[in-house]
Motif scaffolding. Structure first.
Motif, PDB file in Angstrom:
ATOM      1  N   VAL A 125      15.771   7.770  -1.707  1.00  0.00           N
ATOM      2  CA  VAL A 125      14.382   8.221  -1.581  1.00  0.00           C
ATOM      3  C   VAL A 125      14.194   9.540  -2.338  1.00  0.00           C
ATOM      4  N   ILE A 126      13.319   9.525  -3.326  1.00  0.00           N
ATOM      5  CA  ILE A 126      12.949  10.717  -4.083  1.00  0.00           C
ATOM      6  C   ILE A 126      11.580  11.165  -3.581  1.00  0.00           C
ATOM      7  N   VAL A 127      11.494  12.394  -3.082  1.00  0.00           N
ATOM      8  CA  VAL A 127      10.253  12.901  -2.498  1.00  0.00           C
ATOM      9  C   VAL A 127       9.562  13.825  -3.489  1.00  0.00           C
ATOM     10  N   ASN A 128       8.393  13.409  -3.961  1.00  0.00           N
ATOM     11  CA  ASN A 128       7.541  14.277  -4.775  1.00  0.00           C
ATOM     12  C   ASN A 128       6.142  13.682  -4.812  1.00  0.00           C
ATOM     13  N   ASP A 129       5.194  14.455  -5.307  1.00  0.00           N
ATOM     14  CA  ASP A 129       3.796  14.001  -5.289  1.00  0.00           C
ATOM     15  C   ASP A 129       3.283  13.624  -6.675  1.00  0.00           C
ATOM     16  N   ARG A 130       4.209  13.396  -7.622  1.00  0.00           N
ATOM     17  CA  ARG A 130       3.770  12.980  -8.953  1.00  0.00           C
ATOM     18  C   ARG A 130       3.298  11.531  -8.938  1.00  0.00           C
ATOM     19  N   VAL A 131       2.319  11.237  -9.771  1.00  0.00           N
ATOM     20  CA  VAL A 131       1.930   9.847  -9.993  1.00  0.00           C
ATOM     21  C   VAL A 131       2.895   9.285 -11.026  1.00  0.00           C
ATOM     22  N   VAL A 132       3.679   8.298 -10.635  1.00  0.00           N
ATOM     23  CA  VAL A 132       4.731   7.798 -11.519  1.00  0.00           C
ATOM     24  C   VAL A 132       4.471   6.355 -11.915  1.00  0.00           C
ATOM     25  N   ASP A 133       5.075   5.970 -13.018  1.00  0.00           N
ATOM     26  CA  ASP A 133       5.159   4.567 -13.401  1.00  0.00           C
ATOM     27  C   ASP A 133       6.547   4.105 -12.962  1.00  0.00           C
ATOM     28  N   PRO A 134       6.642   3.295 -11.910  1.00  0.00           N
ATOM     29  CA  PRO A 134       7.957   2.895 -11.408  1.00  0.00           C
ATOM     30  C   PRO A 134       8.826   2.235 -12.466  1.00  0.00           C
ATOM     31  N   ILE A 135       8.215   1.524 -13.384  1.00  0.00           N
ATOM     32  CA  ILE A 135       8.983   0.841 -14.420  1.00  0.00           C
ATOM     33  C   ILE A 135       9.675   1.861 -15.315  1.00  0.00           C
ATOM     34  N   GLU A 136       8.913   2.839 -15.808  1.00  0.00           N
ATOM     35  CA  GLU A 136       9.467   3.814 -16.736  1.00  0.00           C
ATOM     36  C   GLU A 136      10.511   4.702 -16.073  1.00  0.00           C
ATOM     37  N   GLU A 137      10.323   4.999 -14.778  1.00  0.00           N
ATOM     38  CA  GLU A 137      11.217   5.950 -14.118  1.00  0.00           C
ATOM     39  C   GLU A 137      12.254   5.275 -13.233  1.00  0.00           C
ATOM     40  N   GLY A 138      12.294   3.956 -13.276  1.00  0.00           N
ATOM     41  CA  GLY A 138      13.377   3.251 -12.604  1.00  0.00           C
ATOM     42  C   GLY A 138      13.268   3.159 -11.102  1.00  0.00           C
ATOM     43  N   PHE A 139      12.050   3.232 -10.550  1.00  0.00           N
ATOM     44  CA  PHE A 139      11.860   3.049  -9.113  1.00  0.00           C
ATOM     45  C   PHE A 139      11.562   1.580  -8.819  1.00  0.00           C
ATOM     46  N   ASP A 140      12.085   1.098  -7.703  1.00  0.00           N
ATOM     47  CA  ASP A 140      11.723  -0.244  -7.258  1.00  0.00           C
ATOM     48  C   ASP A 140      10.309  -0.255  -6.699  1.00  0.00           C
ATOM     49  N   VAL A 141       9.923   0.848  -6.036  1.00  0.00           N
ATOM     50  CA  VAL A 141       8.585   0.959  -5.464  1.00  0.00           C
ATOM     51  C   VAL A 141       8.248   2.436  -5.308  1.00  0.00           C
ATOM     52  N   PHE A 267      -3.337   5.259   0.677  1.00  0.00           N
ATOM     53  CA  PHE A 267      -1.889   5.333   0.539  1.00  0.00           C
ATOM     54  C   PHE A 267      -1.408   3.932   0.195  1.00  0.00           C
ATOM     55  N   ALA A 268      -0.753   3.800  -0.937  1.00  0.00           N
ATOM     56  CA  ALA A 268      -0.422   2.465  -1.439  1.00  0.00           C
ATOM     57  C   ALA A 268       1.012   2.390  -1.930  1.00  0.00           C
ATOM     58  N   ALA A 269       1.568   1.197  -1.828  1.00  0.00           N
ATOM     59  CA  ALA A 269       2.842   0.879  -2.466  1.00  0.00           C
ATOM     60  C   ALA A 269       2.544   0.351  -3.859  1.00  0.00           C
ATOM     61  N   VAL A 270       3.202   0.914  -4.855  1.00  0.00           N
ATOM     62  CA  VAL A 270       3.005   0.515  -6.247  1.00  0.00           C
ATOM     63  C   VAL A 270       4.346   0.060  -6.799  1.00  0.00           C
ATOM     64  N   TYR A 271       4.382  -1.139  -7.364  1.00  0.00           N
ATOM     65  CA  TYR A 271       5.652  -1.675  -7.839  1.00  0.00           C
ATOM     66  C   TYR A 271       5.411  -2.643  -9.000  1.00  0.00           C
ATOM     67  N   PRO A 272       6.462  -2.902  -9.795  1.00  0.00           N
ATOM     68  CA  PRO A 272       6.295  -3.775 -10.962  1.00  0.00           C
ATOM     69  C   PRO A 272       5.958  -5.212 -10.578  1.00  0.00           C
ATOM     70  N   GLU A 273       5.289  -5.888 -11.489  1.00  0.00           N
ATOM     71  CA  GLU A 273       4.958  -7.300 -11.295  1.00  0.00           C
ATOM     72  C   GLU A 273       6.200  -8.125 -10.976  1.00  0.00           C
ATOM     73  N   THR A 274       7.314  -7.791 -11.609  1.00  0.00           N
ATOM     74  CA  THR A 274       8.544  -8.553 -11.399  1.00  0.00           C
ATOM     75  C   THR A 274       9.145  -8.319 -10.020  1.00  0.00           C
ATOM     76  N   GLN A 275       8.622  -7.317  -9.269  1.00  0.00           N
ATOM     77  CA  GLN A 275       9.098  -7.055  -7.911  1.00  0.00           C
ATOM     78  C   GLN A 275       8.144  -7.617  -6.862  1.00  0.00           C
ATOM     79  N   ARG A 276       7.150  -8.409  -7.303  1.00  0.00           N
ATOM     80  CA  ARG A 276       6.095  -8.866  -6.389  1.00  0.00           C
ATOM     81  C   ARG A 276       6.676  -9.473  -5.108  1.00  0.00           C
ATOM     82  N   GLN A 277       7.689 -10.286  -5.247  1.00  0.00           N
ATOM     83  CA  GLN A 277       8.303 -10.904  -4.078  1.00  0.00           C
ATOM     84  C   GLN A 277       9.760 -10.454  -3.908  1.00  0.00           C
TER      85      GLN A 277
END
Length: 309
Positions: A125-141, A267-277
């Motif tokens: 778990v990385i805690v910060n308030d940046r708006v990130v692109d999970p794909i570019e920064e390697g987050f699953d969600v 408050f939303a979960a944001v994740y790549p299309e390939t992680q949909r399921q």
């Protein structure tokens, strides 16, 4: 050529705009990713990317090919996870970006239950308030309060983030309480600096809409710092209720201009299309949705008192 592995490598490079990052996420070397893309390009007899020393971008053929390939990869991952779900509980590492306002005081308190329910999942778990692109920064969600920054991302809204102005009773006793939003201009205010509206604030009461510039004597990207500042009687702060609720109910903070409403956020979960399921992502998102449904516990008593709507 393993067509699926080549297609998967193509999707990861397209999403990250980086051969190196795609290799890191896939757990292979950069040369493996390069070889898989080259094999796919030879098979299709067309270039999929325009490459330079600084940039990787999709060619016209790659653009046309990408969406269908992303759906294929997502569907294969979905089917694989469904089979694993039938036979076992989710396992493996889940890399998560979490908003500090929720991570401190709420998410941490729920982690033990999540661990008991899904002992095979290890959370990073990385805690910060940046708006990130999970794909570019390697987050699953990523869990955040601002809209997803790419159309290739899925957004699952979990709860409404309400905000209100508040202050310590000692500050109100000494300086009085504003009766109208424009009265805030005569007070010491401390404000969160990360909102996209910057210094511009809009408050409504019925048909009345008040817009004002409110620079604040203190600005910070930490709502917890602003909360601590308010408790000292230093000034009026605007806080999300998920941070301020306990202090408001205990009386160490009092609501200011509670009959005016600040625009809520999601408050939303944001994740790549390939992680949909994706099984691990699905487990965490559904767990948090269960924890805050139907109304967040911190908002219910505030709504009952009429402090937020």
């Amino acid at each position: 050529m393993d067509r699926f592995l080549s297609i998967e490598a193509f999707v990861r490079v397209a999403e990250t705009s980086s051969f190196a990052e795609a290799a890191r996420q896939l757990g292979v070397t950069g040369s493996v990713v390069t070889n898989r893309i080259q094999q796919l390009e030879r098979f299709l007899n067309a270039p999929l990317f325009h490459r330079s020393t600084r940039h990787v971008r999709l060619s016209d053929v790659g653009e046309a090919f990408y969406r269908d390939c992303a759906e294929v990869v997502g569907r294969v991952n979905e089917l694989t996870d469904q089979m694993r779900e039938l036979r076992a509980t989710p396992t493996g590492r889940l890399r998560v970006q979490m908003l500090p306002g929720f991570a401190l005081g709420h998410f941490g308190a729920s982690l033990a239950e999540f661990n008991r329910r899904y002992p095979g999942i290890q959370l990073d778990v990385i805690v910060n308030d940046r708006v990130v692109d999970p794909i570019e920064e390697g987050f699953d969600v990523a869990f955040q309060i601002f809209p997803a920054i790419s159309d290739s991302l899925i957004e699952r809204r979990l709860f409404t983030v309400r905000r209100l102005f508040c202050a310590a009773p000692s500050y109100v006793s000494e300086h009085g309480a504003p009766q109208h939003p424009r009265d805030l201009l005569a007070h010491r205010t401390a404000l969160y600096s990360g909102y996209p509206s910057r210094n511009r604030w809009t408050m409504t009461r019925g048909d009345e809409v008040v817009a004002l510039e409110l620079p604040g004597i203190i600005r910070s990207n930490s709502v917890h710092l602003l909360h601590d500042y308010a408790l000292t009687g230093g000034g009026i702060v605007c806080l999300p209720t998920l941070v301020a609720s306990t202090s408001l109910l205990e009386g160490s903070l009092v609501p200011i201009l509670a009959d005016y409403v600040l625009s809520p956020m999601n408050f939303a979960a944001v994740y790549p299309e390939t992680q949909r399921q994706g099984l691990k992502v699905k487990a965490l998102v559904e767990f948090l949705a269960e924890q805050v449904s139907p109304e967040p516990a911190w908002d219910v008593p505030l709504i009952e008192r009429g402090w937020v709507k």
